[in-house]
Design an enzyme around this catalytic site. Structure first.
Site, PDB file in Angstrom:
ATOM      1  N   HIS A  61      -9.040   2.187   3.808  1.00 21.08           N
ATOM      2  CA  HIS A  61      -8.434   1.708   5.052  1.00 21.08           C
ATOM      3  C   HIS A  61      -9.242   0.548   5.602  1.00 21.08           C
ATOM      4  CE1 HIS A  61      -7.101   6.161   5.221  1.00 21.08           C
ATOM      5  NE2 HIS A  61      -6.170   5.423   4.621  1.00 21.08           N
TER       6      HIS A  61
ATOM      7  N   GLY B 117       0.788  -1.221   0.000  1.00 18.15           N
ATOM      8  CA  GLY B 117       0.000   0.000   0.000  1.00 18.15           C
ATOM      9  C   GLY B 117       0.819   1.269   0.000  1.00 18.15           C
TER      10      GLY B 117
END
Length: 550
Positions: A471, A88
């Site tokens: 998230h 990420g």
């Protein structure tokens, strides 16, 4: 450990914020570490120039797309995640906040430790490793708009410039490694191009490739890209069998199996959950807790924005790093501005009118239609993604609210796929009233500064009651027993000595801020308890279990 018994001491699945910490810290302690990463390896120049270069931007390997942006969908949320060596960090927004007290005091884990105190030194280490600049150093038009919008909402005292992981230096100037005494790669000063989330072609973004992974490989850790782990199975006689195949292959999958004494799951929350669910369901890992999938979090998140038909050049909405400022609408709701660089307009295809979230689908569609009928030409011009990134301030809204999903497997067309139901706490929100207030205030300020006309905008998934989150967290959370979670407070999987979850899947609560720094700090803490390879006794404090991870 006996080196001849296993192909590797430790296999790490994934190379994101948890996996990269595992690779460096375990290699430094003498372990033979092999990292499997489903995505490709990127040099700076390999990233897409804009998000329209779909093959280099989006991750859909079966279709030949090996980019950095994954998109997954559950019934209750659309998930944006990362792909590639560095996970990420390749497409995140460089934003590295420490959460507030609510996160550390969540009832899932508060009784296990004074987490705020215990994690403090590991946050400090994570900040140093990720090169955190505590305050974004520029105050441009967008930052002033955000500050003014906070004031308009009566929360001006909560406005702040974001802590970011970027090498600013001299724009465009390349220098020897400024962070690790020359042990890391050379770096180039940030040019404020805005394309952090497409992939930093400049070399200024402090991705994991520039710190943890570079140092791990220098010590001898092996990172194998484009290998997807398909199975982790208990090995007769001890340890685990780890099977991989070539990512995205229709034919010639090149399946391989290796043995490892320890396995670290760090494939990101989606990847880790998916693999653990499949292994539990198949019987490959029968001891995994039935709590798997519970307390899956979305950071109680929404993505809306302020979009203008036209913007005067002086506003430069696309100039800067991805996220630069934030404020709190209320004590639980945190708002950040987000940007893409010029030309990166693909995500604008998801944008549509902002609709009242407290209505059913029919009411939301009716409100959307009413807005189009009231101003059809404006609606049409706002819907066109041309120069979307240059005339938009995206509002990323997060909450510390205690809501969750429960994720499980279902069979669909002969395949086992993840699904979701509402979980513990409040329902996972399909809209956030605070987000709507914030984006309307931002839009009003953009219009005052010359954006003509300007509208608050939502997203098509939100119209259909499906929020988006960048998230995705939890589902294999820290706990005091296998009845209440999947791992203990040292990230060891209950029921399977030698398995560890060291990524966002272990995070037990909504942090209400970008979680990358927290995942890194939690991983630093977990790996600090591992003994050096071959150490006779280096056990963590006696809480749940007495055996050391190694």
């Amino acid at each position: 450990m006996t080196a001849t018994r296993f192909d590797h001491d430790v296999v790490v699945i994934g190379s994101g914020f948890g996996g990269s910490v595992a690779a460096l810290r375990l290699r430094a302690k003498g372990y033979d570490v092999h990292v499997y990463e489903a995505g490709r390896r990127f040099a700076d120049e390999d990233f897409a120039k804009t998000s329209w270069n779909v093959r280099r931007y989006l991750w859909a390997p079966a279709l030949g797309c090996f980019g950095v942006q994954r998109i997954h969908k559950l019934p209750h949320v659309m998930v944006l995640a990362g792909a590639g060596v560095g996970g990420g960090s390749l497409n995140y927004a460089n934003t590295l906040y420490v959460p507030g007290e609510v996160f550390f005091g969540d009832r899932q884990w508060a009784h296990l430790a004074d987490w705020q105190t215990e994690l403090a030194p590991h946050y400090a280490t994570a900040k140093r490793m990720l090169g955190v600049v505590e305050q974004y150093p520029h105050m441009g038009p967008v930052e002033r708009i955000m500050e003014a919008a906070a004031g308009d909402l009566g929360v001006g005292d909560t406005f702040r410039r974001a802590p970011v992981g970027v090498w600013f230096g001299t724009p465009g100037e390349t220098v020897p490694d400024p962070f690790f005494g020359g042990a890391g790669p050379e770096r180039t000063g940030c040019t404020l191009c805005g394309n952090c989330m497409v992939g930093c072609r400049v070399g200024a973004k402090n991705t994991l490739v520039k710190n943890y992974l570079a140092l791990a490989e220098r010590l001898g850790a092996v990172i194998e890209p484009l290998r997807t782990v398909t199975e982790v199975r208990v090995r007769r006689g001890g340890g685990y069998l780890v099977t991989t195949q070539r990512s995205g292959a229709w034919f010639g999958r090149d399946r391989r199996t290796v043995t490892a004494e320890q396995v670290v799951f760090a494939a990101g929350t989606w990847g880790t959950q998916q693999l653990l669910h499949r292994m539990k369901d198949s019987g490959a890992l029968p001891g995994v807790s039935d709590a798997l999938g519970r307390l899956t979090r979305t950071n109680s998140e929404a993505l809306d924005g302020a979009v203008a038909v036209s913007i005067p050049e002086r506003l430069e909405l696309a100039r800067g790093v991805a996220i630069t400022t934030s404020f709190h609408v209320d004590e639980t709701t945190h708002v950040e501005n987000v940007r893409y660089g010029p030309g990166s307009n693909l995500m604008g295809m998801l944008a549509t009118g902002l609709v009242p979230g407290d209505r059913g689908l029919g009411g939301r569609l009716a409100a959307l239609a009413a807005g189009i009928i009231a101003a059809p030409l404006t609606a049409l011009r706002l819907a066109v993604p041309r120069r979307w990134s240059e005339r938009t301030i995206i509002a990323l809204v997060m909450q510390t609210a205690d809501n969750s999903l429960t994720v499980s497997l279902r069979r669909r067309f002969g395949r086992r796929v993840l699904t979701s139901v509402q979980g513990h706490g409040e329902p996972n929100p399909s809209h956030l009233p605070g987000a709507h207030r914030a984006v309307r205030a931002i839009a009003a300020r953009v219009e005052r500064d010359g954006g003509v006309p300007t509208a608050a905008r939502g997203s098509w998934p939100e119209v259909f009651g499906i929020p988006m989150t960048a998230h995705f967290l939890g589902g294999a959370v820290i706990s005091d027993s296998p009845r209440t979670g999947v791992v203990d407070s040292y990230h060891r999987v209950w029921g399977h000595p030698g398995l560890h979850v060291v990524d966002g899947a272990a995070v037990p609560a909504n942090p209400g801020v970008n979680p990358s720094l927290t995942i890194t700090a939690m991983a630093e803490r977990a790996l600090s308890y591992w003994p050096r390879r071959g150490a006779a006794d280096a056990r963590p404090p006696q809480r749940e279990r007495s055996d050391a991870p190694g």
